[in-house]
Enzyme design. Sequence first.
Site, mmCIF file in Angstrom:
data_model
loop_
_atom_site.group_PDB
_atom_site.id
_atom_site.type_symbol
_atom_site.label_atom_id
_atom_site.label_comp_id
_atom_site.label_asym_id
_atom_site.label_seq_id
_atom_site.Cartn_x
_atom_site.Cartn_y
_atom_site.Cartn_z
ATOM 1 N N LEU A 1 0.215 -18.421 6.565
ATOM 2 C CA LEU A 1 1.228 -19.470 6.774
ATOM 3 C C LEU A 1 1.899 -19.790 5.439
ATOM 4 C CD1 LEU A 1 -0.686 -21.925 9.132
ATOM 5 C CD2 LEU A 1 1.260 -20.470 9.712
ATOM 6 N N GLN A 2 1.130 -19.614 4.357
ATOM 7 C CA GLN A 2 1.677 -19.891 3.012
ATOM 8 C C GLN A 2 2.735 -18.879 2.610
ATOM 9 O OE1 GLN A 2 -2.103 -21.094 0.448
ATOM 10 N NE2 GLN A 2 -2.638 -19.903 2.249
ATOM 11 N N GLY B 1 -4.073 -17.377 -3.385
ATOM 12 C CA GLY B 1 -3.876 -17.446 -4.834
ATOM 13 C C GLY B 1 -4.545 -16.318 -5.593
ATOM 14 N N LYS C 1 0.864 -1.181 0.000
ATOM 15 C CA LYS C 1 0.000 0.000 0.000
ATOM 16 C C LYS C 1 0.903 1.235 0.000
ATOM 17 C CE LYS C 1 -0.464 -0.029 4.961
ATOM 18 N NZ LYS C 1 -0.641 -1.020 5.937
ATOM 19 N N GLY C 2 0.306 2.397 -0.074
ATOM 20 C CA GLY C 2 1.121 3.616 -0.057
ATOM 21 C C GLY C 2 1.000 4.373 -1.363
ATOM 22 N N ILE D 1 3.507 -15.879 -4.431
ATOM 23 C CA ILE D 1 3.048 -17.252 -4.166
ATOM 24 C C ILE D 1 1.938 -17.642 -5.141
ATOM 25 C CG2 ILE D 1 3.641 -17.196 -1.710
ATOM 26 C CD1 ILE D 1 0.565 -16.981 -1.154
ATOM 27 N N ASP D 2 1.279 -16.630 -5.741
ATOM 28 C CA ASP D 2 0.097 -16.913 -6.578
ATOM 29 C C ASP D 2 0.459 -17.515 -7.940
ATOM 30 O OD1 ASP D 2 -1.231 -15.659 -4.496
ATOM 31 O OD2 ASP D 2 -1.315 -13.721 -5.517
HETATM 32 O O1 F6P Z 1 -0.637 -11.985 -3.707
HETATM 33 C C1 F6P Z 1 -0.218 -12.747 -2.608
HETATM 34 C C2 F6P Z 1 -1.330 -12.868 -1.592
HETATM 35 O O2 F6P Z 1 -0.863 -13.659 -0.531
HETATM 36 C C3 F6P Z 1 -2.643 -13.414 -2.148
HETATM 37 O O3 F6P Z 1 -2.606 -14.796 -2.350
HETATM 38 C C4 F6P Z 1 -3.589 -12.934 -1.085
HETATM 39 O O4 F6P Z 1 -4.898 -12.796 -1.609
HETATM 40 C C5 F6P Z 1 -3.034 -11.607 -0.694
HETATM 41 O O5 F6P Z 1 -1.660 -11.606 -1.067
HETATM 42 C C6 F6P Z 1 -3.147 -11.290 0.771
HETATM 43 O O6 F6P Z 1 -2.655 -10.005 0.980
HETATM 44 P P1 F6P Z 1 -2.449 -9.351 2.428
HETATM 45 O O7 F6P Z 1 -1.094 -9.784 2.899
HETATM 46 O O8 F6P Z 1 -2.527 -7.892 2.147
HETATM 47 O O9 F6P Z 1 -3.536 -9.868 3.308
#
Ligand code: F6P
Length: 362
Positions: A287-288, A185, A77-78, A141-142
Site C-alpha cells: 500500500l506504501q 524501508g 529482476k532479470g 520509498i526507502d
Molecule cells: O525498495 C522498495 C521496497 O518497497 C522495500 O521497501 C521493500 O523491502 C521491497 O521494495 C519490496 O520489494 P517487492 O516489490 O519485490 O516485494
Amino acid sequence: MSLFPRLGILTGGGDCPGLNAVIRSVVKSAAKQGWETLGIYGGFEGLLNKEEYDILNYKDMGGLLTMGGTILGSNNKGQFTAKTGLGETGKIPKEILDRAKSTFQQLNLKALVCVGGDGSLSIAQQLFEHGMPVVGIPKTIDNDLQSTAYTFGFDSAVTCATEALDRLHTTAQSHNRVFVLEVMGRHAGWIALHAGVAGGGDVILIPEIPFVYEKVCAKILEREKAGNRSTLVVVAEGAKDPTGTQVTLTSGEVNREDRLGGIGAVVAGEIQKRTGKETRVCVLGHLQRGGGPTTFDRVLCTQFGARAVQLVIQEKFGYMVAFQPPNTTIVKITEAIGQLKTVPPDCDMVQTARALGISFGD
Ligand code: F6P
C-alpha cells in the site's frame, strides 16, 4: 527518422508514487527544448529489445502528475539485476551491456534518463562506464540513497504509513490494545521513524537501533500505569530482533536480495506473551508503494525531471539529480550508490522522538 534530438527514459526497480510525475516532467521540459522523448518499457530489460518503446508526446502527459505506478512498467529482476545484497553490487555481463548499447544506438538516442533506487542507479552507472550517456533520477520509498536529502516516493509512503497509524490509533483505543504496524524501508528505518513521529507512535523499532523486548514492554506498561491503555508500535521491516537477525519471507533467489517481512508478527507475539496485553499486528506492505504522489512528491518529481533534462542538454552524463534543501542539485551517480543512507542513531529526528518520550526499545 526524427528531426529532433532524442532522449530515452526508463523506470527501474520497485515502483513508487511519483514515477509518472517524473516522466511527465521530463517529457514536457524536453519538448519545450525541442527534444523528443522515447519511453522504454519494462525497466532496463526494455533495452534488450528495440521494439520496447514508444514516443511520448507533450500532449499525452495529461493526468500523469497524480497517477500512481509507472506507464513504462518496471522490473527488479532479470538480466540487469545489479543488486545482490546489502551493499553488494553485481557486475552486469559485458554481452548484456553491449546489447543495451546497441539498442540505444539503433534508437538514435542521445541520452538515457534512468529513474531508480540504488540497484537501478548501479546499473545506470555500469551503462555509463560502458560508454552510454546516462543521467539518474533518485527514486525509492526507502529514502536510502546517499547525497540526496529525499528520494521521491518517500513522502508518499510516509503519508500512507501515517494515515494507517491514525486509523490504528482509534481502534487500538476502543479495544485497549497494543498495535504493531510493520512498514517497509528495507535496511533503513526512515519510513518507520518519520511515520512514527508524524502518527504519534509510542515505540519505533528500526534496523539502526538495536532493541530489547524488556524496554519495549516497559514502555507499554509505563503507559498503562499512566492511564494510556493502548500503545502504537511502529516497526521497520528491516529491524533486527534482539539476536540481531532480520526476519525474511524468502531467501536464496539467485541475484536477488532476501525479501524482508514478518518482524511485526514476531514483535507482537512477544509483547502479548510478556505483557499479557492483547496485541495485533498490521503489515502495511505495498500500500506504501501504490497510489498517487503527495504534494511534496509531485513538486520534487517535477523539479527532478526538469533538472535531468537540463543535464542531458548540457551533456553532463554520469550525474544524478538530487535534493539538498532548499535546492535541487547534481551529484555523480557514484556518490549516491554503493553505501546505503541509513538513519544515524543520534540524528535530530531520533532526538526529537526521544525528547517526546518515544521509545526505541534500547
Ligand atoms: O525498495 C522498495 C521496497 O518497497 C522495500 O521497501 C521493500 O523491502 C521491497 O521494495 C519490496 O520489494 P517487492 O516489490 O519485490 O516485494
